[in-house]
Design a protein around this motif. Structure first.
Motif, short mmCIF file in Angstrom:
data_model
loop_
_atom_site.label_atom_id
_atom_site.label_comp_id
_atom_site.label_asym_id
_atom_site.label_seq_id
_atom_site.Cartn_x
_atom_site.Cartn_y
_atom_site.Cartn_z
N GLU A 68 7.35 12.30 3.66
CA GLU A 68 6.19 12.54 3.65
C GLU A 68 6.29 13.97 4.28
OE1 GLU A 68 3.71 10.02 6.73
OE2 GLU A 68 2.72 11.60 7.38
N GLU B 129 -0.84 11.77 3.17
CA GLU B 129 -0.80 10.52 3.95
C GLU B 129 -1.79 9.45 3.29
OE1 GLU B 129 -2.90 12.26 7.63
OE2 GLU B 129 -1.20 13.39 7.84
N ARG C 176 0.13 5.88 1.95
CA ARG C 176 -0.56 4.51 2.39
C ARG C 176 -0.84 3.93 1.21
NH1 ARG C 176 -3.74 7.33 6.15
NH2 ARG C 176 -5.57 7.29 4.63
N ALA D 101 2.58 2.54 0.17
CA ALA D 101 3.75 2.11 1.04
C ALA D 101 4.48 0.83 0.81
CB ALA D 101 3.06 1.89 2.41
N ARG E 132 -6.42 0.86 -1.17
CA ARG E 132 -5.25 0.47 -0.28
C ARG E 132 -5.17 1.60 0.80
NH1 ARG E 132 -2.74 -1.30 -5.00
NH2 ARG E 132 -1.54 0.91 -5.22
N ALA E 133 -5.26 2.72 0.31
CA ALA E 133 -5.16 3.98 1.32
C ALA E 133 -5.79 3.94 2.39
CB ALA E 133 -5.41 5.21 0.42
#
Lengths: 202, 202
Positions: A85, A187, A191, A194, B191-192
């Protein structure tokens, strides 16, 4: 083994001076108004020196752009501190800043126009872009190995989610190219891909 | 209250015929080669009829494009079946198909060139785009109310993640514009910005 009468060091100094001159002049006057003559004068070399290394103005300016993303060995690598990240934010913030910079904007818009009628230049640019994409994919793969990205994440799709919104804002001027925007893209993309949360057995 | 000797119904029929003719001709011959004369002939109306309703060729062609995303009342709305993922996939698949369609491509590239020197047309296009964005934002908001999207999701960012990769692939021809790609974009964006999983008290 060099047979040239110039030392490699002096050549490298001239090369740098030419690339810097090309970049500065395009930024100052716009791509169309800069000639090889002016680049040579600004760099303090003869026109012949430029033509010995590059076939055209487009080729010099393109290399000036490429030099921005290469390290001292001419390699393209992305930072890898172990924190995906943080590394991606660093890279995307730099890209956003580049796009937001009028100097870079002038370089790229000039080159893009030139590529429309210079196939060789277009091919060189394509190759450079492919090398950049490879370096990015490599960094994602290392993040995947470190468990920071799902093992079945489609890395090309991750790259598109990261870069396409930056590109669109830049091209269509639909929003500011800020560090905050870069961070939020990273971000969101992380996500979306992930790794699944560990599920403990019941 | 109409003072025209034509019935509104007949007017509407002519309007449709003109828009269809404009679209078809641009697709067949390219934007630059199509004139008002040809559109009038193909639509079976007089040139004056066209000029009564539109100031320029650009304006007619633009309305032909706009008509593609409006319902019969001239409103832009997105499907809302209650299932955000299914609805977005439907819309994004349609967008991908449009972008992949050489006919649509010819229309949009023609208009984009025209907009460079027709401010009125550019403004009309801008307005249309804003209305489309509004409709999309509305659909996302309704999904948010239904708990299918995090309550603090940045809806503009969601739209950029959905549409920028499609736009970039179309413009730069960097990948296929398939239903599968559309689906994967929708899944990644949702999903994000998925709502946080409910956490039961310990």
């Amino acid at each position: 083994m060099t047979t040239s009468h110039r030392s490699p060091r002096r050549s490298e100094r001239s090369r740098r001076a030419i690339l810097d001159a090309a970049r500065d002049l395009v930024v100052e006057h716009g791509y169309a108004k800069v000639g090889i003559e002016a680049i040579a004068t600004r760099a303090g070399v003869g026109k012949q020196t430029i033509y010995r290394w590059w076939p055209s103005k487009g080729a010099v300016v393109f290399e000036a752009v490429r030099a921005l993303s290469e390290d001292s060995d001419g390699e393209i690598t992305l930072p890898d501190t172990g924190d995906l990240e943080a590394d991606l934010k660093l890279v995307l913030r730099a890209t956003a800043a580049e796009f937001a910079d009028p100097a870079f904007d002038a370089l790229i818009r000039g080159l893009t126009t030139e590529m429309a009628h210079d196939r060789e230049l277009a091919a060189a640019y394509e190759e450079h872009t492919a090398a950049l994409e490879d370096a990015k994919r490599q960094r994602l793969r290392s993040g995947q190995r470190a468990g920071q990205l799902s093992p079945d994440a489609d890395l090309d799709l991750v790259l598109e989610l990261l870069y396409a919104p930056l590109f669109r804002r830049w091209l269509l001027r639909t929003g500011p190219l800020t560090a905050d925007f870069a961070d939020r893209l990273v971000e969101a993309a992380l996500r979306a891909f992930a790794p699944a949360a560990e599920v403990s057995a019941p």
